[in-house]
Design a protein around this motif. Structure first.
Motif, PDB file in Angstrom:
ATOM      1  N   ALA A   1      17.916 -11.163 -14.976  1.00 19.39           N
ATOM      2  CA  ALA A   1      18.307 -11.057 -13.569  1.00 19.39           C
ATOM      3  C   ALA A   1      17.060 -10.958 -12.697  1.00 19.39           C
ATOM      4  O   ALA A   1      16.011 -10.484 -13.131  1.00 19.39           O
ATOM      5  CB  ALA A   1      19.203  -9.839 -13.357  1.00 19.39           C
ATOM      6  N   LEU A   2      17.200 -11.420 -11.449  1.00 21.46           N
ATOM      7  CA  LEU A   2      16.067 -11.380 -10.525  1.00 21.46           C
ATOM      8  C   LEU A   2      16.572 -10.964  -9.151  1.00 21.46           C
ATOM      9  O   LEU A   2      17.621 -11.420  -8.696  1.00 21.46           O
ATOM     10  CB  LEU A   2      15.405 -12.758 -10.428  1.00 21.46           C
ATOM     11  N   ALA A   3      15.810 -10.099  -8.488  1.00 20.20           N
ATOM     12  CA  ALA A   3      16.102  -9.713  -7.113  1.00 20.20           C
ATOM     13  C   ALA A   3      14.834  -9.836  -6.276  1.00 20.20           C
ATOM     14  O   ALA A   3      13.721  -9.656  -6.782  1.00 20.20           O
ATOM     15  CB  ALA A   3      16.641  -8.291  -7.040  1.00 20.20           C
ATOM     16  N   LEU A   4      15.024 -10.166  -5.017  1.00 16.35           N
ATOM     17  CA  LEU A   4      13.963 -10.157  -4.021  1.00 16.35           C
ATOM     18  C   LEU A   4      14.384  -9.167  -2.946  1.00 16.35           C
ATOM     19  O   LEU A   4      15.548  -9.160  -2.519  1.00 16.35           O
ATOM     20  CB  LEU A   4      13.759 -11.547  -3.414  1.00 16.35           C
ATOM     21  N   TRP A   5      13.435  -8.335  -2.478  1.00 16.36           N
ATOM     22  CA  TRP A   5      13.825  -7.296  -1.513  1.00 16.36           C
ATOM     23  C   TRP A   5      12.656  -6.911  -0.628  1.00 16.36           C
ATOM     24  O   TRP A   5      11.493  -6.948  -1.044  1.00 16.36           O
ATOM     25  CB  TRP A   5      14.320  -6.048  -2.243  1.00 16.36           C
ATOM     26  N   GLN A   6      13.002  -6.571   0.580  1.00 10.75           N
ATOM     27  CA  GLN A   6      12.109  -5.846   1.476  1.00 10.75           C
ATOM     28  C   GLN A   6      12.984  -5.039   2.420  1.00 10.75           C
ATOM     29  O   GLN A   6      14.167  -5.334   2.602  1.00 10.75           O
ATOM     30  CB  GLN A   6      11.220  -6.785   2.303  1.00 10.75           C
ATOM     31  N   LYS A   7      12.423  -4.013   3.002  1.00  8.60           N
ATOM     32  CA  LYS A   7      13.057  -3.386   4.150  1.00  8.60           C
ATOM     33  C   LYS A   7      12.831  -4.348   5.304  1.00  8.60           C
ATOM     34  O   LYS A   7      11.680  -4.737   5.562  1.00  8.60           O
ATOM     35  CB  LYS A   7      12.443  -2.017   4.428  1.00  8.60           C
TER      36      LYS A   7
ATOM     37  N   ASN B   1       0.789  -1.234   0.000  1.00  9.97           N
ATOM     38  CA  ASN B   1       0.000   0.000   0.000  1.00  9.97           C
ATOM     39  C   ASN B   1       0.820   1.284   0.000  1.00  9.97           C
ATOM     40  O   ASN B   1       0.263   2.378   0.038  1.00  9.97           O
ATOM     41  CB  ASN B   1      -0.967   0.007   1.188  1.00  9.97           C
ATOM     42  N   GLY B   2       2.155   1.189  -0.016  1.00  5.84           N
ATOM     43  CA  GLY B   2       2.974   2.387  -0.104  1.00  5.84           C
ATOM     44  C   GLY B   2       3.078   3.184   1.181  1.00  5.84           C
ATOM     45  O   GLY B   2       3.397   4.382   1.145  1.00  5.84           O
ATOM     46  N   ASP B   3       2.865   2.546   2.326  1.00  3.37           N
ATOM     47  CA  ASP B   3       2.962   3.237   3.615  1.00  3.37           C
ATOM     48  C   ASP B   3       4.380   3.800   3.779  1.00  3.37           C
ATOM     49  O   ASP B   3       5.357   3.049   3.851  1.00  3.37           O
ATOM     50  CB  ASP B   3       2.660   2.250   4.738  1.00  3.37           C
ATOM     51  N   PRO B   4       4.537   5.134   3.854  1.00  2.00           N
ATOM     52  CA  PRO B   4       5.882   5.715   3.922  1.00  2.00           C
ATOM     53  C   PRO B   4       6.630   5.389   5.208  1.00  2.00           C
ATOM     54  O   PRO B   4       7.839   5.615   5.286  1.00  2.00           O
ATOM     55  CB  PRO B   4       5.620   7.218   3.794  1.00  2.00           C
ATOM     56  N   ALA B   5       5.940   4.851   6.228  1.00  5.55           N
ATOM     57  CA  ALA B   5       6.641   4.421   7.435  1.00  5.55           C
ATOM     58  C   ALA B   5       7.636   3.312   7.120  1.00  5.55           C
ATOM     59  O   ALA B   5       8.626   3.132   7.838  1.00  5.55           O
ATOM     60  CB  ALA B   5       5.635   3.951   8.485  1.00  5.55           C
ATOM     61  N   TRP B   6       7.372   2.566   6.030  1.00  2.44           N
ATOM     62  CA  TRP B   6       8.280   1.512   5.586  1.00  2.44           C
ATOM     63  C   TRP B   6       8.945   1.890   4.268  1.00  2.44           C
ATOM     64  O   TRP B   6      10.153   1.928   4.146  1.00  2.44           O
ATOM     65  CB  TRP B   6       7.525   0.186   5.420  1.00  2.44           C
ATOM     66  N   TRP B   7       8.118   2.139   3.255  1.00  2.00           N
ATOM     67  CA  TRP B   7       8.622   2.453   1.912  1.00  2.00           C
ATOM     68  C   TRP B   7       7.444   2.991   1.113  1.00  2.00           C
ATOM     69  O   TRP B   7       6.398   2.344   1.036  1.00  2.00           O
ATOM     70  CB  TRP B   7       9.208   1.199   1.249  1.00  2.00           C
ATOM     71  N   ASN B   8       7.607   4.177   0.517  1.00  2.00           N
ATOM     72  CA  ASN B   8       6.465   4.795  -0.164  1.00  2.00           C
ATOM     73  C   ASN B   8       6.310   4.341  -1.608  1.00  2.00           C
ATOM     74  O   ASN B   8       5.402   4.793  -2.306  1.00  2.00           O
ATOM     75  CB  ASN B   8       6.550   6.318  -0.093  1.00  2.00           C
ATOM     76  N   GLY B   9       7.164   3.446  -2.076  1.00  2.00           N
ATOM     77  CA  GLY B   9       6.968   2.867  -3.402  1.00  2.00           C
ATOM     78  C   GLY B   9       5.919   1.764  -3.374  1.00  2.00           C
ATOM     79  O   GLY B   9       5.552   1.246  -2.318  1.00  2.00           O
ATOM     80  N   ARG B  10       5.440   1.420  -4.531  1.00  2.00           N
ATOM     81  CA  ARG B  10       4.513   0.292  -4.680  1.00  2.00           C
ATOM     82  C   ARG B  10       5.002  -0.660  -5.767  1.00  2.00           C
ATOM     83  O   ARG B  10       5.105  -1.860  -5.539  1.00  2.00           O
ATOM     84  CB  ARG B  10       3.097   0.773  -5.012  1.00  2.00           C
ATOM     85  N   ALA B  11       5.310  -0.107  -6.935  1.00  2.00           N
ATOM     86  CA  ALA B  11       5.761  -0.933  -8.058  1.00  2.00           C
ATOM     87  C   ALA B  11       6.467  -0.054  -9.077  1.00  2.00           C
ATOM     88  O   ALA B  11       6.045   0.041 -10.231  1.00  2.00           O
ATOM     89  CB  ALA B  11       4.577  -1.661  -8.707  1.00  2.00           C
ATOM     90  N   PRO B  12       7.550   0.627  -8.691  1.00  2.00           N
ATOM     91  CA  PRO B  12       8.188   1.560  -9.623  1.00  2.00           C
ATOM     92  C   PRO B  12       8.762   0.873 -10.858  1.00  2.00           C
ATOM     93  O   PRO B  12       9.195  -0.285 -10.811  1.00  2.00           O
ATOM     94  CB  PRO B  12       9.293   2.203  -8.783  1.00  2.00           C
ATOM     95  N   ILE B  13       8.772   1.609 -11.951  1.00  2.00           N
ATOM     96  CA  ILE B  13       9.396   1.177 -13.197  1.00  2.00           C
ATOM     97  C   ILE B  13      10.822   1.730 -13.216  1.00  2.00           C
ATOM     98  O   ILE B  13      11.030   2.928 -13.003  1.00  2.00           O
ATOM     99  CB  ILE B  13       8.595   1.694 -14.410  1.00  2.00           C
TER     100      ILE B  13
END
Length: 297
Positions: free
Chosen positions: A240-246, A43-55
């Motif tokens: 290439a593939l990456a997996l990520w989270q804060k 949902n783009g909660d800026p408390a974690w990360w304000n992105g959702r699905a950037p290009i």
């Protein structure tokens, strides 16, 4: 008097299974909701990360000192490029698909001296969402770029709360990883956390940033709650593939790329970045990601 920035326009497409919203800012996915009301996208909660699905265009990842060099001339370039910060133009009008375009202009040429047309299409096909990107060289010389998708999906998946979550590569491989040094790709390969293509997810995996697989991850994977909902992914022309989270955040980013961050110590030349594309004048290149919700709905 300072004007308050206006929110970006959101375009919506739908069928009997899914409703998808796409922002004209960055042609970024804004929501993927199933008919039962469950939301699958972060949902783009800026408390974690304000992105959702950037290009990601025209680079993936970082450049040394946020600078790229083209034929010896330096240009400022922020992480993941500028497309995610630009307003796209809606290019069609249909109930179950929408296209957005971004063309080179004076603003883009000041930091990326090429003419191009970037087209993003989001299309519903039954219980699947197909996202296609087409880069067209409208310049009189070859253009250089990297491209990537960066969508974040809810973790836990809706309906999978309290269950372990796993990523499974369709090819059953256990590809080695590369590490980051100040956001740039380090020289060493890292041990793989996959076992026969399977990765049991936990937040500590991401304490040192993304899990980056330059090669070997294949063109398909699933993200699933054990004995619960599963999302099936297929990638086209994205090696290439990456997996990520804060670490600790309630999302997982699934990031297929054709391009990567610059190599540590290799300089800022755009042509030297791993998996970057050189596209001749007048030609187009296509990149696609399909997310199938059949095992989730």
């Amino acid at each position: 008097m300072t004007e308050t920035p206006q929110p970006a326009v959101i375009d919506s497409i739908a069928n009997e299974h899914l409703t998808v919203e796409v922002s004209r800012l960055g042609a970024e996915l804004h929501s993927i909701k199933s008919a039962d009301g469950r939301e699958w996208l972060w949902n783009g909660d800026p408390a974690w990360w304000n992105g959702r699905a950037p290009i990601l265009f025209p680079i993936v990842g970082r450049a040394p000192d946020n600078t790229i060099t083209i034929d010896g001339e330096a240009f400022p370039m922020a992480q993941h490029g500028f497309a995610r910060k630009r307003i796209f133009t809606r290019a069609d009008d249909a109930a179950d698909q929408v296209a957005h375009t971004l063309a080179a202009d004076a603003e883009s040429r000041a930091i990326y001296p090429f003419d191009f047309l970037l087209t993003l299409e989001h299309r519903l096909n039954g219980k699947a969402l197909v996202i296609t990107a087409t880069v067209t060289n409208t310049d009189s010389r070859p253009i250089l770029y990297g491209f990537g998708f960066h969508p974040a999906f809810s973790w836990p998946l809706p309906g999978g709360e309290g269950r372990p979550h796993v990523v499974t590569l369709g090819n059953g491989a256990s590809p080695p990883l590369v590490g980051l040094e100040g956001g740039l790709i380090g020289p060493a390969s890292l041990p793989t956390p996959f076992v026969d293509g399977r990765l049991a997810l936990h937040h500590d995996l991401f304490l040192n940033d993304a899990l980056i697989m330059p090669e070997g991850a294949g063109d398909s994977m699933t993200f699933a709650a054990e004995n619960g909902p599963a999302l099936a992914f297929r990638f086209e022309n994205l090696p290439a593939l990456a997996l990520w989270q804060k670490p600790g955040a309630p999302y997982l980013c699934v990031e297929p790329w054709h391009g990567m961050a610059a190599l540590a110590g290799a300089g800022s030349e755009l042509a030297a970045r791993p998996f970057n594309v050189t596209l001749p004048p007048g030609e187009s290149a296509r990149y696609a990601m399909t997310v199938d919700f059949s095992a989730a709905l």
